[in-house]
Design an enzyme around this catalytic site. Structure first.
Site, PDB file in Angstrom:
ATOM      1  N   ASP A   1       0.857  -1.189   0.000  1.00  0.00           N
ATOM      2  CA  ASP A   1       0.000   0.000   0.000  1.00  0.00           C
ATOM      3  C   ASP A   1       0.893   1.239   0.000  1.00  0.00           C
ATOM      4  OD1 ASP A   1      -2.336   1.576   0.243  1.00  0.00           O
ATOM      5  OD2 ASP A   1      -3.239   0.072   1.545  1.00  0.00           O
TER       6      ASP A   1
ATOM      7  N   ASP B   1      -3.162   4.771  -2.396  1.00  0.00           N
ATOM      8  CA  ASP B   1      -4.255   5.362  -1.641  1.00  0.00           C
ATOM      9  C   ASP B   1      -4.640   6.730  -2.205  1.00  0.00           C
ATOM     10  OD1 ASP B   1      -5.854   5.048   0.907  1.00  0.00           O
ATOM     11  OD2 ASP B   1      -4.873   6.946   1.353  1.00  0.00           O
TER      12      ASP B   1
ATOM     13  N   GLU C   1      -6.517   3.844  -5.958  1.00  0.00           N
ATOM     14  CA  GLU C   1      -7.800   4.119  -5.305  1.00  0.00           C
ATOM     15  C   GLU C   1      -8.230   5.506  -5.770  1.00  0.00           C
ATOM     16  OE1 GLU C   1      -9.779   4.342  -0.838  1.00  0.00           O
ATOM     17  OE2 GLU C   1      -7.835   5.271  -1.224  1.00  0.00           O
TER      18      GLU C   1
ATOM     19  N   HIS D   1     -11.317  -2.479   3.701  1.00  0.00           N
ATOM     20  CA  HIS D   1     -11.118  -2.010   5.072  1.00  0.00           C
ATOM     21  C   HIS D   1     -11.856  -0.716   5.377  1.00  0.00           C
ATOM     22  CE1 HIS D   1      -8.370   0.329   2.667  1.00  0.00           C
ATOM     23  NE2 HIS D   1      -8.112   1.126   3.685  1.00  0.00           N
ATOM     24  N   ASP D   2     -12.398  -0.051   4.361  1.00  0.00           N
ATOM     25  CA  ASP D   2     -13.114   1.206   4.546  1.00  0.00           C
ATOM     26  C   ASP D   2     -14.625   1.064   4.384  1.00  0.00           C
ATOM     27  OD1 ASP D   2     -10.904   2.814   5.080  1.00  0.00           O
ATOM     28  OD2 ASP D   2     -10.569   3.290   2.967  1.00  0.00           O
TER      29      ASP D   2
END
Length: 554
Positions: A99, A201, A252, A326-327
């Protein structure tokens, strides 16, 4: 014809390290815990792991606030542990994707510490600083994603810095050539350590609009999306870090429209190999309201959205596929029925995920049907966004505690962050100590050990589904075709290449559903129910059927 890139034919698995497996009994998941479960991932059929951040961090946002991009967070382990994880994955034929959080850093990163020392600091322009407005307040009225103003006043130099997320996550300034040079060098050092790519991200926030801080910039993150120099920065990153490699780049990209996503993932001149869009996970947000104000999720809306992206990314773009991460709330609670038909709807959703065109990402626990948690009190929650929302809902919004808690339970990111449910042992078999966040109380019934012992479990079905996908080229390379765009509960589509054709029938309801005779007569490749009446789909039934190729003779 050249073979497809490796990342187009594999199934990915996302690991949130803090909640996956604790090896040393401190209540926090770690790298050695992940290593202990590598055989589990191999048996599942995973070809790529996306590892959420394990870098040094003060954990204001659980690792997405990085204080050192090249150090491992001590509670996760050491660089030697990370190397052992890399080698263990590679020995099993599983790629490792790290990440990358490059829109912002922690305010405890050495770069920011130096940046805030003086206006003429050598790294001042590595972050986004602005003088106060004429009234002495923030440069504009931008709001943080996590609530409150997106500008924080720093008394040392009398200026504000921008933070689109927490005030401990100052935004990096991609306008600085020196910053980009150092960032790309850091990325190349990770490449030299043997990683297989990066998930990036909120990467479409890196280019801020011109005139920032000049007034008239209402809003917040939405004003920074897909900025004027984003393409330039992504293209430069591609040249400086990824040229001549087979590494995968996954962006993302909240708020990115389909046409732009197709452009930046165009295989003829890619800036990114694939991206995560947000349209389908925003469908249950009430129009014009916050994410906490929910509206019912409907299958026709989900079908229309995902079908548009399936068709719209052709012929040269590529989709990242996900229903949870995870969000986001747990997929079975959001799109399925986590009560009576939990197994059936969880397996149907897994069928959808693994038969659409693109690279599917399974979020840890979805392969056993993990569901949302309904904690008793706000004190049980840990997520910064959730806790800020609670203060806003019960403060500025004036909602009573029971109403606010219901909203939190539906949408909190902590739904996805409760410990992985390995067994019915204390703490879900995740840790020998009290976990950093409590496990979902349903772990005694829903866990990996129980799933291994039940032949019809979500886990066993997922293994069979992945194996079918891997041996069926039409399911990872074939075209998507929607066969019925109007039915209120039946999602019927095909995946077809030059030699194969599969038809997928999904009943998104708790009722029985007749299917067309032409569908009922097709041979079954895989289904989430035992064989039954081919003319009727049972509640939340999913079928993958073998259909004649379009090129077959009449």
């Amino acid at each position: 014809m050249s073979p497809a890139p490796w990342w187009k034919t594999c199934v990915a698995y996302q690991i949130y390290p803090r909640s996956f497996c604790d090896s040393n009994g401190d209540g926090v998941g770690d790298l050695r815990g992940i290593i202990s479960k590598l055989d589990y991932l191999e048996r599942l059929g995973i070809g790529m792991v996306w590892l959420c951040p394990v870098y040094a961090s003060p954990n204001d946002d659980n690792g997405y606030d990085i204080s050192d991009y090249e150090a491992i967070q001590p509670e996760f382990g050491t660089l030697e542990d990370w190397i052992a994880l890399r080698d263990g994955l590679h020995a099993r034929g599983i790629r490792l994707v790290m990440d990358l959080v490059a829109n912002h850093s922690s305010d405890e990163h050495a770069w920011f510490v130096e940046s805030r020392t003086a206006k003429d600091s050598g790294k001042r322009d590595w972050y986004i600083w602005r003088p106060p407005a004429a009234d002495g307040g923030p440069p504009n009225d931008w709001q943080s994603v996590f609530g409150g103003p997106a500008w924080e006043f720093d008394g040392a130099t009398g200026e504000y810095y921008l933070h689109l997320f927490s005030k401990k996550q100052p935004d990096l300034n991609w306008e600085s050539t020196a910053f980009r040079t150092e960032l790309f060098a850091m990325m190349r050092r990770w490449v030299a350590l043997g990683i297989d790519g990066f998930r990036m991200d909120v990467i479409n926030l890196i280019s801020k609009p011109d005139g920032l801080g000049a007034g008239g910039n209402e809003g917040g993150m939405d004003r920074a999306l897909n900025g004027p120099r984003m393409r330039d920065y992504l293209a430069e990153m591609r040249r400086e870090v990824f040229a001549g490699t087979d590494l995968v780049t996954i962006g993302e990209t909240p708020g990115m429209r389909l046409e732009l996503a197709r452009e930046i993932t165009d295989e003829r001149a890619p800036m990114l190999d694939m991206q995560f869009h947000f349209e389908h996970v925003d469908l249950d947000h009430a129009p014009g309201a916050s994410k906490w104000d929910s509206t019912p999720m409907t299958m026709p809306a989900l079908r229309a959205t995902l079908s548009r992206w399936q068709e719209g990314m052709e012929p040269h773009g590529w989709n990242s596929l996900y229903l949870g991460n995870h969000d986001q709330p747990r997929a079975v609670s959001r799109y399925g029925d986590d009560g009576r038909y939990r197994r059936e709807s969880a397996t149907l959703l897994m069928t959808l995920l693994l038969t659409l065109k693109g690279t599917p990402f399974i979020y840890q626990g979805d392969e056993i049907g993990m569901a949302n948690v309904a904690f008793d009190a706000i004190t049980d929650y840990r997520d910064i966004e959730t806790l800020n929302a609670w203060r806003w809902l019960t403060g500025e919004r004036g909602l009573d505690a029971a109403t606010a808690l219901t909203m939190i339970r539906t949408k909190s990111r902590d739904n996805a962050r409760t410990p992985m449910q390995w067994s019915a042992a204390p703490n879900a078999g995740f840790s020998s100590a009290k976990p950093w966040i409590a496990p979902n109380p349903d772990y005694t019934a829903h866990n990996v050990a129980a799933a291994e012992a039940a032949p019809d479990s979500v886990l066993h079905y997922t293994r069979r589904l992945i194996a079918l996908r891997q041996r069926t080229p039409a399911l990872h390379g074939g075209q998507y075709g929607l066969l019925d765009a109007e039915h209120p509960t039946l999602w019927l589509f095909e995946r077809a290449d030059a030699t194969q054709r599969c038809l997928i029938a999904l009943n998104f309801s708790d009722g029985r559903l007749p299917v067309p005779s032409a569908v009922a007569s097709l041979p079954l490749r895989l289904g989430n129910y035992p064989p039954g009446d081919p003319a009727t789909l049972r509640p939340w039934e999913a079928r993958i059927l073998a259909a004649p190729s379009h090129r077959s003779a009449p």
